[in-house]
Design a protein around this motif. Sequence first.
Motif, PDB file in Angstrom:
ATOM      1  N   LYS A   1      25.054   3.730 107.144  1.00  0.00           N
ATOM      2  CA  LYS A   1      25.750   4.528 105.892  1.00  0.00           C
ATOM      3  C   LYS A   1      25.463   5.990 106.349  1.00  0.00           C
ATOM      4  O   LYS A   1      24.344   6.298 106.450  1.00  0.00           O
ATOM      5  N   THR A   2      26.373   6.741 106.438  1.00  0.00           N
ATOM      6  CA  THR A   2      26.501   8.238 106.296  1.00  0.00           C
ATOM      7  C   THR A   2      26.291   8.646 105.151  1.00  0.00           C
ATOM      8  O   THR A   2      26.565   8.220 103.874  1.00  0.00           O
ATOM      9  N   GLY A   3      25.769   9.903 105.184  1.00  0.00           N
ATOM     10  CA  GLY A   3      25.407  10.810 103.837  1.00  0.00           C
ATOM     11  C   GLY A   3      25.355  12.462 104.048  1.00  0.00           C
ATOM     12  O   GLY A   3      25.013  12.512 105.063  1.00  0.00           O
ATOM     13  N   THR A   4      26.156  13.077 103.088  1.00  0.00           N
ATOM     14  CA  THR A   4      26.164  14.490 103.285  1.00  0.00           C
ATOM     15  C   THR A   4      25.320  15.064 101.974  1.00  0.00           C
ATOM     16  O   THR A   4      25.924  14.758 100.825  1.00  0.00           O
ATOM     17  N   SER A   5      24.309  15.980 102.293  1.00  0.00           N
ATOM     18  CA  SER A   5      23.566  16.573 101.316  1.00  0.00           C
ATOM     19  C   SER A   5      24.087  18.017 101.028  1.00  0.00           C
ATOM     20  O   SER A   5      23.575  18.797 101.896  1.00  0.00           O
ATOM     21  N   GLN A   6      24.691  18.460 100.060  1.00  0.00           N
ATOM     22  CA  GLN A   6      25.391  19.580  99.958  1.00  0.00           C
ATOM     23  C   GLN A   6      24.325  20.626  99.564  1.00  0.00           C
ATOM     24  O   GLN A   6      23.268  20.391  98.840  1.00  0.00           O
ATOM     25  N   ILE A   7      24.348  21.756 100.101  1.00  0.00           N
ATOM     26  CA  ILE A   7      23.543  22.886  99.728  1.00  0.00           C
ATOM     27  C   ILE A   7      24.319  23.662  98.669  1.00  0.00           C
ATOM     28  O   ILE A   7      23.511  24.072  97.869  1.00  0.00           O
ATOM     29  N   ILE A   8      25.443  23.933  98.931  1.00  0.00           N
ATOM     30  CA  ILE A   8      26.134  24.522  97.840  1.00  0.00           C
ATOM     31  C   ILE A   8      27.369  23.453  97.119  1.00  0.00           C
ATOM     32  O   ILE A   8      27.689  22.654  98.104  1.00  0.00           O
ATOM     33  N   ALA A   9      27.760  23.507  96.282  1.00  0.00           N
ATOM     34  CA  ALA A   9      28.825  22.505  95.493  1.00  0.00           C
ATOM     35  C   ALA A   9      29.931  22.833  96.466  1.00  0.00           C
ATOM     36  O   ALA A   9      30.401  24.132  96.588  1.00  0.00           O
ATOM     37  N   MET A  10      30.931  21.789  96.438  1.00  0.00           N
ATOM     38  CA  MET A  10      32.063  21.701  97.180  1.00  0.00           C
ATOM     39  C   MET A  10      33.309  22.385  95.987  1.00  0.00           C
ATOM     40  O   MET A  10      34.050  22.941  96.547  1.00  0.00           O
ATOM     41  N   GLU A  11      33.037  22.363  94.851  1.00  0.00           N
ATOM     42  CA  GLU A  11      33.756  23.209  93.832  1.00  0.00           C
ATOM     43  C   GLU A  11      33.707  24.546  93.965  1.00  0.00           C
ATOM     44  O   GLU A  11      34.323  25.362  93.421  1.00  0.00           O
ATOM     45  N   ASN A  12      32.597  25.136  94.554  1.00  0.00           N
ATOM     46  CA  ASN A  12      32.450  26.637  94.825  1.00  0.00           C
ATOM     47  C   ASN A  12      33.721  27.196  95.329  1.00  0.00           C
ATOM     48  O   ASN A  12      34.035  26.816  96.709  1.00  0.00           O
ATOM     49  N   PRO A  13      34.221  28.250  95.012  1.00  0.00           N
ATOM     50  CA  PRO A  13      35.440  28.603  95.563  1.00  0.00           C
ATOM     51  C   PRO A  13      35.379  29.305  96.940  1.00  0.00           C
ATOM     52  O   PRO A  13      36.289  29.346  97.792  1.00  0.00           O
ATOM     53  N   ARG A  14      34.101  29.633  97.192  1.00  0.00           N
ATOM     54  CA  ARG A  14      33.845  30.359  98.565  1.00  0.00           C
ATOM     55  C   ARG A  14      33.202  29.158  99.498  1.00  0.00           C
ATOM     56  O   ARG A  14      32.637  29.471 100.523  1.00  0.00           O
ATOM     57  N   TYR A  15      33.274  27.914  99.165  1.00  0.00           N
ATOM     58  CA  TYR A  15      32.750  26.806  99.848  1.00  0.00           C
ATOM     59  C   TYR A  15      33.111  26.783 101.406  1.00  0.00           C
ATOM     60  O   TYR A  15      32.054  26.809 102.027  1.00  0.00           O
ATOM     61  N   LYS A  16      34.261  26.940 101.665  1.00  0.00           N
ATOM     62  CA  LYS A  16      34.572  26.907 102.937  1.00  0.00           C
ATOM     63  C   LYS A  16      34.300  27.901 103.812  1.00  0.00           C
ATOM     64  O   LYS A  16      33.854  28.075 104.828  1.00  0.00           O
ATOM     65  N   LYS A  17      34.195  29.233 103.374  1.00  0.00           N
ATOM     66  CA  LYS A  17      33.652  30.486 103.782  1.00  0.00           C
ATOM     67  C   LYS A  17      32.399  30.231 104.010  1.00  0.00           C
ATOM     68  O   LYS A  17      31.553  30.713 105.153  1.00  0.00           O
ATOM     69  N   LEU A  18      31.511  30.026 102.772  1.00  0.00           N
ATOM     70  CA  LEU A  18      30.315  29.843 103.301  1.00  0.00           C
ATOM     71  C   LEU A  18      29.398  28.859 104.135  1.00  0.00           C
ATOM     72  O   LEU A  18      28.695  29.324 104.793  1.00  0.00           O
ATOM     73  N   THR A  19      30.163  27.657 104.262  1.00  0.00           N
ATOM     74  CA  THR A  19      29.823  26.813 105.088  1.00  0.00           C
ATOM     75  C   THR A  19      29.989  27.111 106.510  1.00  0.00           C
ATOM     76  O   THR A  19      29.751  26.074 107.231  1.00  0.00           O
ATOM     77  N   GLN A  20      30.787  28.123 106.996  1.00  0.00           N
ATOM     78  CA  GLN A  20      30.936  28.468 108.317  1.00  0.00           C
ATOM     79  C   GLN A  20      29.448  28.833 108.624  1.00  0.00           C
ATOM     80  O   GLN A  20      29.268  29.050 109.992  1.00  0.00           O
ATOM     81  N   GLU A  21      28.548  29.320 107.885  1.00  0.00           N
ATOM     82  CA  GLU A  21      27.229  30.050 108.215  1.00  0.00           C
ATOM     83  C   GLU A  21      26.331  28.531 108.435  1.00  0.00           C
ATOM     84  O   GLU A  21      26.414  27.726 107.255  1.00  0.00           O
ATOM     85  N   LYS A  22      25.622  28.659 109.491  1.00  0.00           N
ATOM     86  CA  LYS A  22      24.930  26.997 109.346  1.00  0.00           C
ATOM     87  C   LYS A  22      23.811  27.027 108.300  1.00  0.00           C
ATOM     88  O   LYS A  22      23.772  25.790 107.796  1.00  0.00           O
ATOM     89  N   LYS A  23      23.176  28.105 107.771  1.00  0.00           N
ATOM     90  CA  LYS A  23      22.208  27.966 106.678  1.00  0.00           C
ATOM     91  C   LYS A  23      22.702  27.231 105.245  1.00  0.00           C
ATOM     92  O   LYS A  23      22.132  26.728 104.410  1.00  0.00           O
ATOM     93  N   PHE A  24      24.300  27.361 105.324  1.00  0.00           N
ATOM     94  CA  PHE A  24      24.901  26.658 104.161  1.00  0.00           C
ATOM     95  C   PHE A  24      25.529  25.466 104.477  1.00  0.00           C
ATOM     96  O   PHE A  24      26.202  24.698 103.544  1.00  0.00           O
ATOM     97  N   LYS A  25      25.493  24.873 105.432  1.00  0.00           N
ATOM     98  CA  LYS A  25      26.043  23.755 105.980  1.00  0.00           C
ATOM     99  C   LYS A  25      25.145  22.552 105.425  1.00  0.00           C
ATOM    100  O   LYS A  25      24.110  22.681 105.279  1.00  0.00           O
ATOM    101  N   PRO A  26      25.853  21.437 105.053  1.00  0.00           N
ATOM    102  CA  PRO A  26      25.146  20.493 104.348  1.00  0.00           C
ATOM    103  C   PRO A  26      24.363  19.652 105.368  1.00  0.00           C
ATOM    104  O   PRO A  26      24.439  19.722 106.378  1.00  0.00           O
ATOM    105  N   HIS A  27      23.197  19.032 104.987  1.00  0.00           N
ATOM    106  CA  HIS A  27      22.346  18.232 105.463  1.00  0.00           C
ATOM    107  C   HIS A  27      22.993  16.934 106.114  1.00  0.00           C
ATOM    108  O   HIS A  27      23.779  16.366 105.152  1.00  0.00           O
TER     109      HIS A  27
END
Length: 605
Positions: free
Chosen positions: A531-557
């Motif tokens: 089973k896969t699992g993705t642990s979000q650092i910031i919520a997907m509902e965040n309007p800046r989600y796509k941009k922020l997750t370009q940085e490694k520190k904001f990528k989910p575990h």
Amino acid sequence: MYLSKRKISSDFVKRAAIVSTVFLFVVFFFIFAAFWSIQIVHNEKYTKLAMRNITRVIELPAPRGMIVDRLGRVLAENKINFTLFLVRENVENLEKTIEKASNFSGKSVAAVRQIIDKYKKHSGFYRIPIKSNLPQETVIFIQSRQDEFPEFEIGMEPSRTYPLAHRAAHVLGHISEITEAELNADKPGIYGFGDLVGRSGIENQGETFLRGVKGSQTVIKNNVERIQRISSEVKPEIGETVVLTLDLRLQEFIENLFANESGAVGVLDLKTGGVLALVSKPDFNPEIFSREMGLEEWQAISNDPQKPLQNKFLQGIYSPGSVFKIIMALAGLQEKIISPNSAVFCSGSQVFYDRVFHCWNPGGHGAVNLFAALQNSCNIYFYNLGMKMDIDTIASYAHLMGLGKESGIDLPNEKAGLVPGSAWKMSTFNQRWFPGETISVSIGHGSLNVTPAQMLKLIATVALRGRMPKLHLLQRIEKQGKVVREFTAGFSRVPIDEKYFELLIEGLFRVVNSEGTGRAARIDGLDICGKTGTSQIIAMENPRYKKLTQEKKFKPHSWFVSFAPRVNPRLAMVVLVENGGDAGAIAAPLAAQIYKKYFENEGLL
């Protein structure tokens, strides 16, 4: 009248002779009496006093026992170390001696003075350790000039060494000098100033086996404090050998595979509950703690934001993400809230309690039953299941499967994680639990957090259809080549019907083998279930989600829990990659490589 002219009578001569004889007799009597008292009457007392002036008892430290893997490959052992000692009773000028000690040791005058002060309550002939791991040239210089430096002695002592450097660092742990507070609490009197004790890992967990038994030497010295001979000796006993369940080949492979990652990996032998590999990255070289460490070096490693000293397998706290859907599926089936064919339509989002909740797939999955929901990790399916369940019911199943409490592995300093419930929220925040919070928990988010050790125990229990293994690293203890203690496998039964584990496993099989989210872990012939699992650092509902997750520190575990093969499983595994991003693309293929290596090593692939 001059004496020479004086006439001395014979009576005078006789009287003088008698007086002289009596006087000499009395003198010799007292001398003889004193001699008799010393040599005969108080012989034992004065012998002890005399011996005290020329004998010294030197404590001989015990070498720690070795730590080896399951096939006897050495992970921790000892080497000879030269230590500089100071004997205060031989000091003529303390200030000059402190300066000499500073030059020999490379330590500041203040540091040397602090060491001496620490031992001020000890007797004058106590050997104060000033510097360990003394360079050979310094040893030769001091020993060749003993007459010049009678206050200094060179001693040979065992020093802990880890021949594979960083390998299995978080399993082995490290040692350091015992503190004064610990000494005061040491009621049996086993330890003394300067002794080294296990601080973490197996070095700590196996301290009673590893520490050995100290010895001693009684030596006779001359008037310039040179040792003339050893009058008696009790040899120290080396500590016992600790044999681990660890497979060094597999451990090395995973560490190399994980070299550029941060996170944790655990691999379990499902037949015994023995941990075959435990990796936490980044790591450290435990040998740095076996020598004296400067303040700057300590601050650099302890303040490192990557936390190399933290065993992330035991102490890393993370949201489990979609791995928690395993718990939800079991709870839903056991409580008869769902059946395998219970269907939900996923359009990509749905409103619950006046709030829009999204699936990870914006386009949705269409109509899904339990198997399809697990295969594709459909959030909408589990949101609907969560809406039908009470948070405390969910929490009770999470606890049954080992979450919210320590896994019980034989390593110290494990964290328990958190399974939230209504009582927890009331006691923590003085607020009641809201149904909308259950929706987040149902896909492994919200206040829920776990450790990789708990996730390994969870998936192992699923693989064994409800038999929960006791995770362990200690396999046996040996002394002089003989087994003195063995650690046996331990299992307990989870009160969930086995048929529901079989239904869950069907879904987990499809995750890997039917183009599910874990398809990158597929290996023909192994029937891996996971089973896969993705642990979000910031919520997907965040309007800046796509941009922020370009940085490694904001990528989910990224999580991937799994076992293989499906029938008669041999191996269970957890892979956690911190800030890895897509679990199916990162964690799952790493797991596949580990499975391939293990089964190739065992000649089964």
